[in-house]
Design a protein around this motif. Sequence first.
Motif, PDB file in Angstrom:
ATOM      1  N   ALA A  18       0.838  -1.196   0.000  1.00  0.00           N
ATOM      2  CA  ALA A  18       0.000   0.000   0.000  1.00  0.00           C
ATOM      3  C   ALA A  18       0.875   1.250   0.000  1.00  0.00           C
ATOM      4  CB  ALA A  18      -0.911  -0.008   1.209  1.00  0.00           C
ATOM      5  N   LEU A  19       1.957   1.214   0.794  1.00  0.00           N
ATOM      6  CA  LEU A  19       2.856   2.371   0.862  1.00  0.00           C
ATOM      7  C   LEU A  19       3.551   2.603  -0.464  1.00  0.00           C
ATOM      8  CD1 LEU A  19       4.681   2.261   4.288  1.00  0.00           C
ATOM      9  CD2 LEU A  19       3.037   3.923   3.447  1.00  0.00           C
ATOM     10  N   GLY A  20       4.015   1.497  -1.058  1.00  0.00           N
ATOM     11  CA  GLY A  20       4.696   1.607  -2.340  1.00  0.00           C
ATOM     12  C   GLY A  20       3.796   2.252  -3.378  1.00  0.00           C
ATOM     13  N   ARG A  21       2.531   1.821  -3.388  1.00  0.00           N
ATOM     14  CA  ARG A  21       1.597   2.376  -4.365  1.00  0.00           C
ATOM     15  C   ARG A  21       1.370   3.860  -4.174  1.00  0.00           C
ATOM     16  NH1 ARG A  21      -2.914  -2.381  -4.536  1.00  0.00           N
ATOM     17  NH2 ARG A  21      -1.581  -3.918  -5.559  1.00  0.00           N
ATOM     18  N   ARG A  22       1.501   4.296  -2.940  1.00  0.00           N
ATOM     19  CA  ARG A  22       1.293   5.732  -2.723  1.00  0.00           C
ATOM     20  C   ARG A  22       2.414   6.550  -3.316  1.00  0.00           C
ATOM     21  NH1 ARG A  22      -0.450   6.903   3.211  1.00  0.00           N
ATOM     22  NH2 ARG A  22      -0.287   9.074   2.566  1.00  0.00           N
ATOM     23  N   LEU A  23       3.591   5.955  -3.399  1.00  0.00           N
ATOM     24  CA  LEU A  23       4.705   6.691  -3.990  1.00  0.00           C
ATOM     25  C   LEU A  23       4.594   6.721  -5.509  1.00  0.00           C
ATOM     26  CD1 LEU A  23       7.708   5.510  -1.816  1.00  0.00           C
ATOM     27  CD2 LEU A  23       6.492   7.680  -1.718  1.00  0.00           C
ATOM     28  N   GLY A  24       3.771   5.853  -6.049  1.00  0.00           N
ATOM     29  CA  GLY A  24       3.597   5.815  -7.489  1.00  0.00           C
ATOM     30  C   GLY A  24       3.396   4.386  -7.948  1.00  0.00           C
ATOM     31  N   ALA A  25       3.029   4.229  -9.227  1.00  0.00           N
ATOM     32  CA  ALA A  25       2.719   2.895  -9.740  1.00  0.00           C
ATOM     33  C   ALA A  25       3.962   2.010  -9.739  1.00  0.00           C
ATOM     34  CB  ALA A  25       2.141   2.997 -11.146  1.00  0.00           C
ATOM     35  N   VAL A  26       5.107   2.608 -10.095  1.00  0.00           N
ATOM     36  CA  VAL A  26       6.322   1.804 -10.214  1.00  0.00           C
ATOM     37  C   VAL A  26       6.810   1.299  -8.848  1.00  0.00           C
ATOM     38  CG1 VAL A  26       8.686   1.765 -11.053  1.00  0.00           C
ATOM     39  CG2 VAL A  26       6.932   2.980 -12.345  1.00  0.00           C
ATOM     40  N   PRO A  27       6.979   2.216  -7.850  1.00  0.00           N
ATOM     41  CA  PRO A  27       7.348   1.706  -6.531  1.00  0.00           C
ATOM     42  C   PRO A  27       6.328   0.697  -6.000  1.00  0.00           C
ATOM     43  CG  PRO A  27       7.483   4.096  -6.566  1.00  0.00           C
ATOM     44  CD  PRO A  27       6.902   3.678  -7.868  1.00  0.00           C
ATOM     45  N   GLY A  28       5.069   0.896  -6.333  1.00  0.00           N
ATOM     46  CA  GLY A  28       4.037  -0.037  -5.903  1.00  0.00           C
ATOM     47  C   GLY A  28       4.284  -1.419  -6.455  1.00  0.00           C
ATOM     48  N   ARG A  29       4.648  -1.474  -7.746  1.00  0.00           N
ATOM     49  CA  ARG A  29       4.922  -2.779  -8.351  1.00  0.00           C
ATOM     50  C   ARG A  29       6.165  -3.405  -7.740  1.00  0.00           C
ATOM     51  NH1 ARG A  29       5.176  -1.159 -13.980  1.00  0.00           N
ATOM     52  NH2 ARG A  29       3.604   0.378 -13.502  1.00  0.00           N
ATOM     53  N   TRP A  30       7.199  -2.554  -7.498  1.00  0.00           N
ATOM     54  CA  TRP A  30       8.412  -3.091  -6.858  1.00  0.00           C
ATOM     55  C   TRP A  30       8.069  -3.719  -5.515  1.00  0.00           C
ATOM     56  CZ3 TRP A  30      11.996   1.784  -7.540  1.00  0.00           C
ATOM     57  CH2 TRP A  30      12.414   1.834  -8.872  1.00  0.00           C
ATOM     58  N   PHE A  42       1.810  14.737   8.312  1.00  0.00           N
ATOM     59  CA  PHE A  42       2.253  15.174   6.987  1.00  0.00           C
ATOM     60  C   PHE A  42       2.018  14.124   5.910  1.00  0.00           C
ATOM     61  CE2 PHE A  42       4.335  17.912   9.877  1.00  0.00           C
ATOM     62  CZ  PHE A  42       4.521  19.098   9.233  1.00  0.00           C
ATOM     63  N   GLY A  43       1.705  12.894   6.328  1.00  0.00           N
ATOM     64  CA  GLY A  43       1.477  11.864   5.333  1.00  0.00           C
ATOM     65  C   GLY A  43       2.768  11.191   4.919  1.00  0.00           C
ATOM     66  N   PHE A  44       2.633  10.009   4.359  1.00  0.00           N
ATOM     67  CA  PHE A  44       3.811   9.206   4.055  1.00  0.00           C
ATOM     68  C   PHE A  44       4.695   9.858   3.001  1.00  0.00           C
ATOM     69  CE2 PHE A  44       5.898   5.761   1.672  1.00  0.00           C
ATOM     70  CZ  PHE A  44       6.689   5.289   2.682  1.00  0.00           C
ATOM     71  N   ASN A  45       4.077  10.465   1.988  1.00  0.00           N
ATOM     72  CA  ASN A  45       4.877  11.016   0.902  1.00  0.00           C
ATOM     73  C   ASN A  45       5.772  12.164   1.343  1.00  0.00           C
ATOM     74  OD1 ASN A  45       3.864   9.215  -0.933  1.00  0.00           O
ATOM     75  ND2 ASN A  45       2.078  10.483  -1.357  1.00  0.00           N
ATOM     76  N   ALA A  46       5.372  12.844   2.400  1.00  0.00           N
ATOM     77  CA  ALA A  46       6.239  13.893   2.932  1.00  0.00           C
ATOM     78  C   ALA A  46       7.178  13.317   3.976  1.00  0.00           C
ATOM     79  CB  ALA A  46       5.417  15.017   3.529  1.00  0.00           C
ATOM     80  N   PHE A  47       6.684  12.379   4.750  1.00  0.00           N
ATOM     81  CA  PHE A  47       7.476  11.799   5.835  1.00  0.00           C
ATOM     82  C   PHE A  47       8.741  11.136   5.322  1.00  0.00           C
ATOM     83  CE2 PHE A  47       8.298   7.837   8.268  1.00  0.00           C
ATOM     84  CZ  PHE A  47       8.737   8.402   9.444  1.00  0.00           C
ATOM     85  N   ILE A  48       8.665  10.592   4.121  1.00  0.00           N
ATOM     86  CA  ILE A  48       9.791   9.815   3.619  1.00  0.00           C
ATOM     87  C   ILE A  48      11.077  10.654   3.537  1.00  0.00           C
ATOM     88  CG2 ILE A  48       9.316  10.201   1.152  1.00  0.00           C
ATOM     89  CD1 ILE A  48       9.878   7.073   0.969  1.00  0.00           C
ATOM     90  N   TRP A  49      10.933  11.978   3.336  1.00  0.00           N
ATOM     91  CA  TRP A  49      12.151  12.813   3.234  1.00  0.00           C
ATOM     92  C   TRP A  49      12.862  12.967   4.571  1.00  0.00           C
ATOM     93  CZ3 TRP A  49      13.712  12.694  -1.377  1.00  0.00           C
ATOM     94  CH2 TRP A  49      12.796  12.630  -2.426  1.00  0.00           C
ATOM     95  N   PRO A  50      12.159  13.466   5.605  1.00  0.00           N
ATOM     96  CA  PRO A  50      12.870  13.493   6.893  1.00  0.00           C
ATOM     97  C   PRO A  50      13.315  12.098   7.335  1.00  0.00           C
ATOM     98  CG  PRO A  50      10.599  14.246   7.159  1.00  0.00           C
ATOM     99  CD  PRO A  50      10.841  14.110   5.709  1.00  0.00           C
ATOM    100  N   LEU A  51      12.550  11.075   6.980  1.00  0.00           N
ATOM    101  CA  LEU A  51      12.935   9.717   7.373  1.00  0.00           C
ATOM    102  C   LEU A  51      14.281   9.345   6.761  1.00  0.00           C
ATOM    103  CD1 LEU A  51      12.128   6.896   8.640  1.00  0.00           C
ATOM    104  CD2 LEU A  51      11.331   6.317   6.370  1.00  0.00           C
ATOM    105  N   LEU A  52      14.393   9.511   5.451  1.00  0.00           N
ATOM    106  CA  LEU A  52      15.641   9.129   4.783  1.00  0.00           C
ATOM    107  C   LEU A  52      16.801   9.998   5.254  1.00  0.00           C
ATOM    108  CD1 LEU A  52      14.393   8.442   1.136  1.00  0.00           C
ATOM    109  CD2 LEU A  52      14.971   6.784   2.923  1.00  0.00           C
ATOM    110  N   ALA A  53      16.531  11.301   5.381  1.00  0.00           N
ATOM    111  CA  ALA A  53      17.602  12.203   5.821  1.00  0.00           C
ATOM    112  C   ALA A  53      18.079  11.816   7.211  1.00  0.00           C
ATOM    113  CB  ALA A  53      17.117  13.648   5.808  1.00  0.00           C
ATOM    114  N   ALA A  54      17.122  11.571   8.117  1.00  0.00           N
ATOM    115  CA  ALA A  54      17.509  11.256   9.488  1.00  0.00           C
ATOM    116  C   ALA A  54      18.213   9.908   9.549  1.00  0.00           C
ATOM    117  CB  ALA A  54      16.288  11.260  10.399  1.00  0.00           C
ATOM    118  N   LEU A  55      17.742   8.943   8.789  1.00  0.00           N
ATOM    119  CA  LEU A  55      18.403   7.635   8.812  1.00  0.00           C
ATOM    120  C   LEU A  55      19.853   7.763   8.340  1.00  0.00           C
ATOM    121  CD1 LEU A  55      15.702   5.155   7.418  1.00  0.00           C
ATOM    122  CD2 LEU A  55      16.606   5.276   9.743  1.00  0.00           C
ATOM    123  N   PHE A  56      20.048   8.566   7.286  1.00  0.00           N
ATOM    124  CA  PHE A  56      21.396   8.703   6.744  1.00  0.00           C
ATOM    125  C   PHE A  56      22.317   9.453   7.724  1.00  0.00           C
ATOM    126  CE2 PHE A  56      24.437  11.115   4.019  1.00  0.00           C
ATOM    127  CZ  PHE A  56      25.196  10.023   3.646  1.00  0.00           C
TER     128      PHE A  56
END
Lengths: 113, 119, 406, 161
Positions: free
Chosen positions: B47-59, C75-89
């Motif tokens: 579900a998370l992958g799909r939110r990033l886009g179709a391609v990450p969703g498929r991965w 902020f939702g997952f699509n925004a969270f992923i940036w601070p997540l990756l930055a902080a992990l690195f």
Amino acid sequence: MATVNLDHLAGRRLLSERDRSIGYIEEIIAEWDGEDLVVTEFHVGIFAAFERLSASTIGTALLDFFGLRRREGLYRIPWDKIDISDPARPRLLCSDQELSGFKAGSQRRKTSR
Amino acid sequence: MQLLRDILDKQVVDREQVKIGKVDGLVAELRQAKPPRVIAVELGSIALGRRLGAVPGRWAARLVARLSGKRQTRPHRIAWNKVRDIGVDIEFDIDVRQTKIFAWQDWLREHVIGRIPGA
Amino acid sequence: MKKLLEISLGVVTSVGGFLEVGSIATAAQAGALFGFQLVWAVVLGTICIIFLVEMAGRFAAVSHHTIADGIRERFGFNAFIWPLLAALFVNFLVLSAEIGGVAIAAELATGVGFQWCALPVAFFVWLLLWKGTFGLIEKGMSMLGLVTLCFVAAAVMLHPDWKEVATGAVPNLPQHDTAKYWFMAVSILGASISPYLFMFYSSGGIEDQWDKTYIGANRAIAGLGMSFGGGISVGVLIVAALVLGAHGVTQVDDYNQLPLMLIPIFGFWGFVLFVVSLAIACFGAALEVALQQAYLVAQGFGWTWGEDLKPRDDPGFSLVYTLSVFLAAVPIALGLDPLKLTIFSMALTAASLPLTVVPFLFLLNDDHYVGEHCNGVISNAAVIFIIALGFVLALVTIPLQIFGGT
Amino acid sequence: MVAAFIFMISSNCNERKMAGSAIRLTRAFLPLLLLALTSCSSSETAEQQIKLASSTAQAAVMVTDAWLSGAAPPRYASSALQSFTETLADAGRQVQLASPSDPARREAVSTALGRLSSAAKRAQTAVDAEQHAQAGQAQRELRAAQSDLATAYRQYFSPDR
């Protein structure tokens, strides 16, 4: 039974019948209808993320500060005026004339919670 | 209720208050001449992958399929009618042990973590 | 009475959490080359971290959620992923640096090259996480961390010109090595305002089962603890200025120079104190950063987490810190210079600040989470200031890294 | 990092576009990062090398001092001196490579650096052999070479001639 992922609608560009861009889907409003939670309307505007953040007072303060809240072009479109069967490409189902009737006034904040 | 603001991405707990995951997806049923009805929340990497886009969703789906040994996999779903409380967390009237949501954690426990002394 | 004990324990804890290889190394370099001139960077960094830590603790106490939870949920997952990756690195680099710090201490003590010590050190860090409880890690390690007070004692014994120290506490312009000066200022700020510190603190609030009654204690702990921690950093800086700088050792590029700070003051015991301080401070920080990696992932994805649980009860969480610790040991085991890595990662920490601090502005004003305990004007002004500072740091870090880096 | 943040705020709008920009962003930043990492060692000028050498020589004096007074364990003193010797020798090499505007001046600097490096080496040998007298002598040699370096440095950067 046709199902659709509402989360995929978040931030999508909404196109009119004539392929004109109306804005981005900022929020999806739902209401309880007995046991069911049903989608009643979509908020479409030019800023995708700010709607979520507006839950916080500072969010709205920021919007006010930059003068973004009394922006033109925020629409509250009833559920039956948007075709969401393909959430990657939502489409408006009404004329531009009808659309202008959905333009939100300044009291739009009242919908929260 | 504002679905994107108040439901999506919120913490999901089961009836024992065990943290299951976040609301990674929100599924609605399209009905004839009636407004769309929320029927389930989705959890998990697909579900998370799909939110990033179709391609990450498929991965994500391919990766999960590879890891779980199944040919095709779907995101985990919890029926919306099990919802019990919507606050800062969203509580569902389920027992996570009876779902497959934690299957990977169970696998990890059995094959990796549990094998290290002192676990 | 019980609260008082809590507070003093909390203060000790945050002192232990504050001082690590980053603050020691940056303060030593700055003191050696610029005397007391960069005291202001430590002071400014400390003030900023006090505000952030207080907010992180308040957020946890009121909402029973951590900052990482809040970022994902609001902020939702699509925004969270940036601070997540930055902080992990960034955390990965910092963890590596901390393991390197312990490895250097081990090399100084035993003569075995630091790269050979990296994996054993990582193993001990992991073992304590695997078997230990949160209380043991947090309180036990920080109690031991009080040994770093020897820097303060040394600073006082050197009778510095306090007026000059106070002058250094006011931001001032460099007379020489301009690029290096600003690079060091950035590194010091990065070492003081570490995202892992305030994120870890909010997780700690949950682990210690804080509730609204802790708001006052939290304020005291944040204020006093971080001030003491900053005080120790200033101590390191003063000692470096009056011992290394005064003897003409201005370029602290070699970790072998570091023990020289305390030897002229305490003799042989100075050497021992330095090695022990470095080992404990870095070991404690390594534990915290490794845990923070696991917290970040588990909270971001909503898994069950908790250091007090047995590893088999939160396998995902345990796996993340296990992998983090051993992966972070790899660069050191390959022979990457820990001191260089430290300075680099501190500057990068400063550059990553906007991503992790901006959410504070929203979360701490969200009545959904903090209700009536939301930020006042001063706290909001502080966050906005830190964000602005973060943006400046992010913009200047890379050019400074090129022109002023070691 | 900043740009990533701007994405975050303008966020959700178009996720795939965002991912694409992020990749472009990383591509733009990666060379910069690499440059930053590599430039640490290569961009040092002669002046910086001399400063570094002078500081390192002082550290060598301090370590020897500490060992002589029994404050530094021999193992530490030895490995520290070894490391300092290498730094000094390396500084000598770097200065050799620096722009040969005036070979005579450069020669003076690199002679001083060589003297420093061998003095540090001798100090280390003395520590290893536990010979206090030799260590003291190496220390004096370090100090003498240090003042040579200072003189050579002043000439190297003097505007005349």
